[in-house]
Motif scaffolding. Structure first.
Motif, PDB file in Angstrom:
ATOM      1  N   LEU A  84       0.307  -0.957   0.344  1.00  0.00           N
ATOM      2  CA  LEU A  84       0.002  -0.073  -0.100  1.00  0.00           C
ATOM      3  C   LEU A  84       0.621   1.267  -0.304  1.00  0.00           C
ATOM      4  N   ARG A  85       1.854   1.259   0.560  1.00  0.00           N
ATOM      5  CA  ARG A  85       2.522   2.441   0.334  1.00  0.00           C
ATOM      6  C   ARG A  85       3.703   2.101  -0.692  1.00  0.00           C
ATOM      7  N   GLN A  86       3.913   1.382  -1.064  1.00  0.00           N
ATOM      8  CA  GLN A  86       4.395   1.719  -2.695  1.00  0.00           C
ATOM      9  C   GLN A  86       3.099   2.042  -3.641  1.00  0.00           C
ATOM     10  N   LEU A  87       2.486   1.274  -3.859  1.00  0.00           N
ATOM     11  CA  LEU A  87       1.170   2.354  -4.238  1.00  0.00           C
ATOM     12  C   LEU A  87       0.636   3.894  -4.404  1.00  0.00           C
ATOM     13  N   ALA A  88       0.723   4.470  -2.540  1.00  0.00           N
ATOM     14  CA  ALA A  88       0.313   5.886  -2.370  1.00  0.00           C
ATOM     15  C   ALA A  88       1.702   5.876  -3.068  1.00  0.00           C
ATOM     16  N   ASP A  89       2.108   6.211  -4.116  1.00  0.00           N
ATOM     17  CA  ASP A  89       3.110   6.734  -4.956  1.00  0.00           C
ATOM     18  C   ASP A  89       2.819   7.029  -5.925  1.00  0.00           C
ATOM     19  N   GLU A  90       1.461   6.789  -6.613  1.00  0.00           N
ATOM     20  CA  GLU A  90       1.024   6.716  -7.847  1.00  0.00           C
ATOM     21  C   GLU A  90      -0.114   7.104  -7.741  1.00  0.00           C
ATOM     22  N   PRO A  91      -0.587   7.666  -8.892  1.00  0.00           N
ATOM     23  CA  PRO A  91      -1.551   8.589  -8.997  1.00  0.00           C
ATOM     24  C   PRO A  91      -2.971   8.056  -8.663  1.00  0.00           C
ATOM     25  N   ASP A  92      -2.620   6.921  -9.771  1.00  0.00           N
ATOM     26  CA  ASP A  92      -3.928   5.576  -9.165  1.00  0.00           C
ATOM     27  C   ASP A  92      -4.148   4.436  -8.475  1.00  0.00           C
ATOM     28  N   GLY A  93      -3.317   4.725  -7.636  1.00  0.00           N
ATOM     29  CA  GLY A  93      -2.453   3.898  -6.678  1.00  0.00           C
ATOM     30  C   GLY A  93      -3.751   3.038  -6.790  1.00  0.00           C
ATOM     31  N   PHE A  94      -4.796   3.800  -5.642  1.00  0.00           N
ATOM     32  CA  PHE A  94      -5.649   2.866  -5.124  1.00  0.00           C
ATOM     33  C   PHE A  94      -6.715   2.265  -5.704  1.00  0.00           C
ATOM     34  N   ALA A  95      -6.866   2.743  -7.001  1.00  0.00           N
ATOM     35  CA  ALA A  95      -7.725   1.805  -8.158  1.00  0.00           C
ATOM     36  C   ALA A  95      -6.685   0.475  -8.234  1.00  0.00           C
ATOM     37  N   ARG A  96      -5.411   0.924  -8.828  1.00  0.00           N
ATOM     38  CA  ARG A  96      -5.155   0.144  -8.812  1.00  0.00           C
ATOM     39  C   ARG A  96      -5.471  -1.415  -7.428  1.00  0.00           C
ATOM     40  N   PHE A  97      -5.144  -1.114  -6.780  1.00  0.00           N
ATOM     41  CA  PHE A  97      -5.651  -2.397  -6.199  1.00  0.00           C
ATOM     42  C   PHE A  97      -6.437  -2.793  -5.586  1.00  0.00           C
ATOM     43  N   VAL A  98      -7.936  -2.010  -5.799  1.00  0.00           N
ATOM     44  CA  VAL A  98      -9.002  -2.593  -5.622  1.00  0.00           C
ATOM     45  C   VAL A  98      -9.206  -3.795  -6.920  1.00  0.00           C
ATOM     46  N   ARG A  99      -9.004  -3.165  -8.169  1.00  0.00           N
ATOM     47  CA  ARG A  99      -9.009  -4.019  -9.520  1.00  0.00           C
ATOM     48  C   ARG A  99      -8.043  -5.180  -9.246  1.00  0.00           C
ATOM     49  N   ALA A 100      -6.823  -5.083  -8.612  1.00  0.00           N
ATOM     50  CA  ALA A 100      -5.597  -6.594  -8.358  1.00  0.00           C
ATOM     51  C   ALA A 100      -6.636  -7.555  -7.544  1.00  0.00           C
ATOM     52  N   TYR A 101      -6.802  -6.452  -6.541  1.00  0.00           N
ATOM     53  CA  TYR A 101      -7.427  -7.153  -5.086  1.00  0.00           C
ATOM     54  C   TYR A 101      -8.699  -7.975  -5.782  1.00  0.00           C
ATOM     55  N   LEU A 102     -10.016  -7.302  -6.626  1.00  0.00           N
ATOM     56  CA  LEU A 102     -10.960  -7.996  -6.916  1.00  0.00           C
ATOM     57  C   LEU A 102     -11.017  -8.501  -8.552  1.00  0.00           C
ATOM     58  N   SER A 103      -9.545  -9.206  -8.366  1.00  0.00           N
ATOM     59  CA  SER A 103      -9.830  -9.693  -9.889  1.00  0.00           C
ATOM     60  C   SER A 103      -9.465 -10.995  -9.752  1.00  0.00           C
ATOM     61  N   PRO A 104      -9.703 -11.865 -11.002  1.00  0.00           N
ATOM     62  CA  PRO A 104     -10.057 -13.754 -11.169  1.00  0.00           C
ATOM     63  C   PRO A 104      -8.261 -13.893 -10.615  1.00  0.00           C
ATOM     64  N   GLU A 105      -7.860 -13.073 -11.108  1.00  0.00           N
ATOM     65  CA  GLU A 105      -6.354 -13.752 -10.395  1.00  0.00           C
ATOM     66  C   GLU A 105      -6.431 -14.398  -9.590  1.00  0.00           C
ATOM     67  N   HIS A 106      -6.724 -13.242  -8.268  1.00  0.00           N
ATOM     68  CA  HIS A 106      -6.648 -12.975  -6.625  1.00  0.00           C
ATOM     69  C   HIS A 106      -7.345 -13.892  -6.736  1.00  0.00           C
ATOM     70  N   ARG A 107      -8.193 -14.138  -7.107  1.00  0.00           N
ATOM     71  CA  ARG A 107      -9.928 -15.116  -6.430  1.00  0.00           C
ATOM     72  C   ARG A 107      -8.971 -16.269  -6.636  1.00  0.00           C
ATOM     73  N   ASP A 108      -8.338 -16.782  -8.016  1.00  0.00           N
ATOM     74  CA  ASP A 108      -7.606 -17.980  -8.332  1.00  0.00           C
ATOM     75  C   ASP A 108      -6.432 -18.487  -6.952  1.00  0.00           C
TER      76      ASP A 108
END
Length: 204
Positions: A84-108
């Motif tokens: 989360l701290r790494q993503l904080a340096d990116e302008p779309d960090g939160f959106a990227r985190f949510v998309r990755a978390y709620l992805s089929p890849e993470h689910r599986d």
């Protein structure tokens, strides 16, 4: 006792560093195993074998299996904080985190994924030691997530971040439980929508 070469301190440091490195190896491998098989899915023998060690070495590092689980959960949540701290340096960090978390890849891929998504229901029924470790760790995650949700204005606060975590984890667990892939992906998509709605609702 001083080492004959005069390097007793070096020997002692090596022993301490080696023990700590071994402990870290046990914790890292246990993280993968516990998320894959559950808290009760593997005994000490399996957890130690995963680290390339014998069962007899366990008590040199941990007082009990619960102590290992608590240390592993702490480590897993600290890794999530680092992400989360790494993503904080990116302008779309939160959106990227949510998309990755709620992805089929993470689910599986529970083994490499979020400890909350894999273990939360078991943690709730576990020992006070394990629950204390989880509680402290997830509050740290919430604080870092709050910063990621509103860069430069962490006043968004822990409360909204905890709400976001609840949606993320609950959505992931439900998506993993549903056997139809299309319905499962619908759950993931609705989780993303729910988080958007949460962020659009002013706090009271």
């Amino acid at each position: 006792m001083q080492h004959p070469s005069g390097e007793g301190g070096t020997v002692a440091r090596y022993g301490t560093e080696h023990k700590e490195a071994t402990r870290r190896r046990i914790v890292k491998s246990a993280g993968r195993r516990l998320k894959k098989d559950g808290l009760d899915g593997s005994g000490v023998t399996t957890l130690m074998a995963d680290a390339g060690l014998t069962n007899g070495a366990f008590y040199a590092h941990f007082a009990s299996k619960d102590a290992l689980i608590a240390a592993t959960i702490t480590d897993q949540l600290q890794e999530q904080q680092a992400l989360l701290r790494q993503l904080a340096d990116e302008p779309d960090g939160f959106a990227r985190f949510v998309r990755a978390y709620l992805s089929p890849e993470h689910r599986d891929d529970a083994e490499s994924g979020c400890p909350s998504g894999a273990l939360l229901d078991e943690v709730a029924r576990s020992s006070p030691e394990i629950r204390r470790a989880y509680s402290a760790g997830i509050l740290g995650v919430a604080d870092d997530l709050a910063t990621l949700m509103a860069p430069g204005a962490p006043g968004t606060g822990r409360r909204q971040a905890l709400g976001c975590i609840a949606i993320l984890v609950g959505t992931l667990q439900l998506a993993r439980a549903i056997d139809d892939p299309q319905d499962s992906e619908t759950v993931l998509a609705e989780g993303v929508r729910a988080i958007s709605a949460l962020l659009a609702t002013p706090e009271h």
